[in-house]
Design a protein around this motif. Structure first.
Motif, PDB file in Angstrom:
ATOM      1  N   LYS A   9       2.371  13.394  -7.880  1.00 15.80           N
ATOM      2  CA  LYS A   9       1.346  12.353  -8.018  1.00 15.80           C
ATOM      3  C   LYS A   9       1.887  11.145  -8.780  1.00 15.80           C
ATOM      4  O   LYS A   9       1.553   9.996  -8.462  1.00 15.80           O
ATOM      5  N   ASN A  10       2.725  11.401  -9.766  1.00 15.07           N
ATOM      6  CA  ASN A  10       3.349  10.291 -10.500  1.00 15.07           C
ATOM      7  C   ASN A  10       4.301   9.506  -9.606  1.00 15.07           C
ATOM      8  O   ASN A  10       4.370   8.271  -9.689  1.00 15.07           O
ATOM      9  N   LEU A  11       5.020  10.219  -8.748  1.00 15.64           N
ATOM     10  CA  LEU A  11       5.907   9.539  -7.798  1.00 15.64           C
ATOM     11  C   LEU A  11       5.106   8.666  -6.835  1.00 15.64           C
ATOM     12  O   LEU A  11       5.542   7.576  -6.457  1.00 15.64           O
ATOM     13  N   MET A  12       3.927   9.142  -6.464  1.00 19.61           N
ATOM     14  CA  MET A  12       3.067   8.353  -5.585  1.00 19.61           C
ATOM     15  C   MET A  12       2.635   7.061  -6.273  1.00 19.61           C
ATOM     16  O   MET A  12       2.603   5.995  -5.651  1.00 19.61           O
ATOM     17  N   LYS A  13       2.323   7.153  -7.553  1.00 21.38           N
ATOM     18  CA  LYS A  13       1.940   5.954  -8.301  1.00 21.38           C
ATOM     19  C   LYS A  13       3.091   4.952  -8.347  1.00 21.38           C
ATOM     20  O   LYS A  13       2.880   3.740  -8.350  1.00 21.38           O
ATOM     21  N   GLU A  14       4.305   5.490  -8.374  1.00 22.52           N
ATOM     22  CA  GLU A  14       5.491   4.634  -8.389  1.00 22.52           C
ATOM     23  C   GLU A  14       5.931   4.245  -6.976  1.00 22.52           C
ATOM     24  O   GLU A  14       6.924   3.562  -6.792  1.00 22.52           O
ATOM     25  N   ARG A  15       5.179   4.729  -5.983  1.00 23.90           N
ATOM     26  CA  ARG A  15       5.419   4.456  -4.565  1.00 23.90           C
ATOM     27  C   ARG A  15       6.752   5.003  -4.063  1.00 23.90           C
ATOM     28  O   ARG A  15       7.377   4.448  -3.158  1.00 23.90           O
ATOM     29  N   GLU A  16       7.137   6.113  -4.642  1.00 27.57           N
ATOM     30  CA  GLU A  16       8.318   6.841  -4.166  1.00 27.57           C
ATOM     31  C   GLU A  16       7.828   7.895  -3.170  1.00 27.57           C
ATOM     32  O   GLU A  16       7.931   9.104  -3.395  1.00 27.57           O
ATOM     33  N   TYR A  17       7.303   7.418  -2.047  1.00 25.63           N
ATOM     34  CA  TYR A  17       6.593   8.305  -1.133  1.00 25.63           C
ATOM     35  C   TYR A  17       7.507   9.312  -0.440  1.00 25.63           C
ATOM     36  O   TYR A  17       7.128  10.465  -0.248  1.00 25.63           O
ATOM     37  N   LEU A  67       0.646  11.780   1.808  1.00 25.35           N
ATOM     38  CA  LEU A  67       2.058  11.394   1.765  1.00 25.35           C
ATOM     39  C   LEU A  67       2.616  11.161   3.168  1.00 25.35           C
ATOM     40  O   LEU A  67       3.449  10.278   3.373  1.00 25.35           O
ATOM     41  N   LEU A  68       2.150  11.937   4.123  1.00 28.24           N
ATOM     42  CA  LEU A  68       2.568  11.710   5.506  1.00 28.24           C
ATOM     43  C   LEU A  68       2.114  10.330   5.977  1.00 28.24           C
ATOM     44  O   LEU A  68       2.853   9.619   6.664  1.00 28.24           O
ATOM     45  N   ILE A  69       0.908   9.950   5.590  1.00 29.21           N
ATOM     46  CA  ILE A  69       0.403   8.619   5.941  1.00 29.21           C
ATOM     47  C   ILE A  69       1.296   7.542   5.345  1.00 29.21           C
ATOM     48  O   ILE A  69       1.706   6.596   6.025  1.00 29.21           O
ATOM     49  N   MET A  70       1.615   7.685   4.069  1.00 30.51           N
ATOM     50  CA  MET A  70       2.414   6.666   3.398  1.00 30.51           C
ATOM     51  C   MET A  70       3.864   6.663   3.880  1.00 30.51           C
ATOM     52  O   MET A  70       4.605   5.715   3.640  1.00 30.51           O
ATOM     53  N   ASN A  71       4.254   7.729   4.580  1.00 36.09           N
ATOM     54  CA  ASN A  71       5.578   7.776   5.207  1.00 36.09           C
ATOM     55  C   ASN A  71       5.501   7.477   6.704  1.00 36.09           C
ATOM     56  O   ASN A  71       6.442   7.753   7.448  1.00 36.09           O
ATOM     57  N   ASP A 165       0.753 -10.618   0.868  1.00 35.19           N
ATOM     58  CA  ASP A 165       1.479  -9.703  -0.023  1.00 35.19           C
ATOM     59  C   ASP A 165       0.522  -9.086  -1.040  1.00 35.19           C
ATOM     60  O   ASP A 165       0.558  -7.882  -1.308  1.00 35.19           O
ATOM     61  N   GLU A 166      -0.329  -9.933  -1.605  1.00 37.59           N
ATOM     62  CA  GLU A 166      -1.301  -9.454  -2.593  1.00 37.59           C
ATOM     63  C   GLU A 166      -2.303  -8.498  -1.947  1.00 37.59           C
ATOM     64  O   GLU A 166      -2.681  -7.475  -2.540  1.00 37.59           O
ATOM     65  N   LEU A 167      -2.714  -8.831  -0.726  1.00 39.35           N
ATOM     66  CA  LEU A 167      -3.679  -7.985  -0.022  1.00 39.35           C
ATOM     67  C   LEU A 167      -3.071  -6.629   0.319  1.00 39.35           C
ATOM     68  O   LEU A 167      -3.708  -5.580   0.142  1.00 39.35           O
ATOM     69  N   ILE A 168      -1.830  -6.649   0.786  1.00 38.51           N
ATOM     70  CA  ILE A 168      -1.147  -5.397   1.129  1.00 38.51           C
ATOM     71  C   ILE A 168      -1.004  -4.510  -0.105  1.00 38.51           C
ATOM     72  O   ILE A 168      -1.127  -3.287  -0.026  1.00 38.51           O
ATOM     73  N   GLU A 169      -0.766  -5.140  -1.257  1.00 38.53           N
ATOM     74  CA  GLU A 169      -0.698  -4.381  -2.511  1.00 38.53           C
ATOM     75  C   GLU A 169      -2.007  -3.632  -2.748  1.00 38.53           C
ATOM     76  O   GLU A 169      -2.010  -2.474  -3.163  1.00 38.53           O
ATOM     77  N   GLU A 170      -3.114  -4.297  -2.473  1.00 39.85           N
ATOM     78  CA  GLU A 170      -4.420  -3.656  -2.675  1.00 39.85           C
ATOM     79  C   GLU A 170      -4.636  -2.518  -1.681  1.00 39.85           C
ATOM     80  O   GLU A 170      -5.223  -1.486  -2.020  1.00 39.85           O
ATOM     81  N   TYR A 171      -4.177  -2.718  -0.446  1.00 41.70           N
ATOM     82  CA  TYR A 171      -4.256  -1.632   0.538  1.00 41.70           C
ATOM     83  C   TYR A 171      -3.451  -0.425   0.065  1.00 41.70           C
ATOM     84  O   TYR A 171      -3.897   0.718   0.160  1.00 41.70           O
ATOM     85  N   MET A 172      -2.250  -0.697  -0.443  1.00 40.50           N
ATOM     86  CA  MET A 172      -1.365   0.389  -0.862  1.00 40.50           C
ATOM     87  C   MET A 172      -1.934   1.158  -2.053  1.00 40.50           C
ATOM     88  O   MET A 172      -1.706   2.356  -2.201  1.00 40.50           O
ATOM     89  N   GLU A 173      -2.678   0.467  -2.895  1.00 35.63           N
ATOM     90  CA  GLU A 173      -3.253   1.113  -4.079  1.00 35.63           C
ATOM     91  C   GLU A 173      -4.228   2.228  -3.714  1.00 35.63           C
ATOM     92  O   GLU A 173      -4.446   3.154  -4.497  1.00 35.63           O
TER      93      GLU A 173
END
Length: 286
Positions: A9-17, A67-71, A165-173
């Motif tokens: 979960k911490n890796l996900m927060k760091e976006r190390e998907y 995680l599959l989604i984020m990958n 870029d800012e919007l995509i950041e919000e999507y990723m969050e």
């Protein structure tokens, strides 16, 4: 086991998907000795078959699906949801997972998406993920429309890129990857910034610009979206570009170029199969 899940979960927060998925699946293998890993092939990122995970706690399967989604493995994430729904069609979290996937891949509009998420909440009113999506999806879509009206249509391309870029950041969050429409818009904007007439004269021009790595990321994302949406012809066009553009290697030492060639072959094969199926259906209806 719990420590490993927290680490994931911490890796996900760091976006190390990618790393998070690898660690989670290796942890599941250690947890269930009956599980067997499968070799990675054709750019696949999962070493487990979802069909074999029925003995794994639901929350860990849901975490794997995120995680599959984020990958970008939407098909396998959808498989996770469908397998859970076969066992229990009223599983709130599986329903919200499937709804999110349909939205991401452009198969469900906002109205239907919110409706299905509200249905999922009826099965379990404490489904916090569904509540978050109900709140954020319309909000982010309004921001997207605002950017389109106030920046893109006014040809303020650099500002548009920044806002996207800012919007995509919000999507990723909230673990939402960009939809096809957003990626299309980003590619169009970047083309307008980079190329004189808004289009390259040839694929080779992508290679010679300073933004080549950004183009790779955008075309990669869009090609996966197209494949998951069964838009095989469009995916094939993007893979043609990626074959020219991306000369890097992945973490397993496999050439990205070869991966895209395999994906191009799959896209063309699927496109031909779909064309023949439609032709056969048309002939049968005559």
């Amino acid at each position: 086991m719990e420590n490993s899940i927290e680490y994931v979960k911490n890796l996900m927060k760091e976006r190390e998907y990618r790393k998070a998925l690898t660690i989670l699946e290796n942890t599941l293998l250690k947890c269930d000795k009956d599980l067997e890993s499968i070799p990675l092939s054709n750019g696949k990122k999962s070493i487990l078959k979802s069909e074999n995970l029925n003995g794994i706690p639901i929350q860990w399967r849901l975490l794997r699906a995120e995680l599959l989604i984020m990958n970008d493995d939407y098909n396998e994430a959808m498989n996770v949801a469908d397998l859970m729904l076969i066992r229990n069609s009223k599983n709130s979290e599986a329903n919200s997972l499937k709804t999110k996937l349909l939205y991401i891949t452009g198969k469900s509009n906002i109205k239907n998406t919110i409706g299905h998420l509200r249905e999922a909440l009826k099965y379990y009113e404490k489904n916090e993920n569904a509540k978050l999506l109900i709140e954020k999806i319309p909000e982010l879509d309004e921001k997207r429309k605002y950017i389109n009206e106030n920046f893109f249509k006014k040809e303020l391309y650099e500002e548009t890129i920044q806002k996207y870029d800012e919007l995509i950041e919000e999507y990723m969050e909230i673990n939402l990857t960009e939809c096809i429409e957003c990626t299309n818009k980003a590619i169009r904007i970047l083309k307008n910034i980079v190329f004189t007439n808004g289009e390259p004269e040839s694929i080779n021009e992508y290679q010679n610009c300073k933004q080549d790595s950004l183009f790779v990321e955008l075309f990669r994302k869009r090609s996966e979206c197209y494949m998951n949406s069964k838009k095989y012809h469009e995916a094939a066009d993007d893979y043609e570009i990626l074959i020219k553009l991306d000369k890097n290697f992945n973490n397993y030492g496999t050439s990205n170029n070869n991966i895209y060639k395999n994906k191009l072959s799959n896209a063309k094969s699927n496109n031909e199969s779909e064309r023949m199926e439609k032709s056969e259906k048309y002939n049968n209806e005559r």
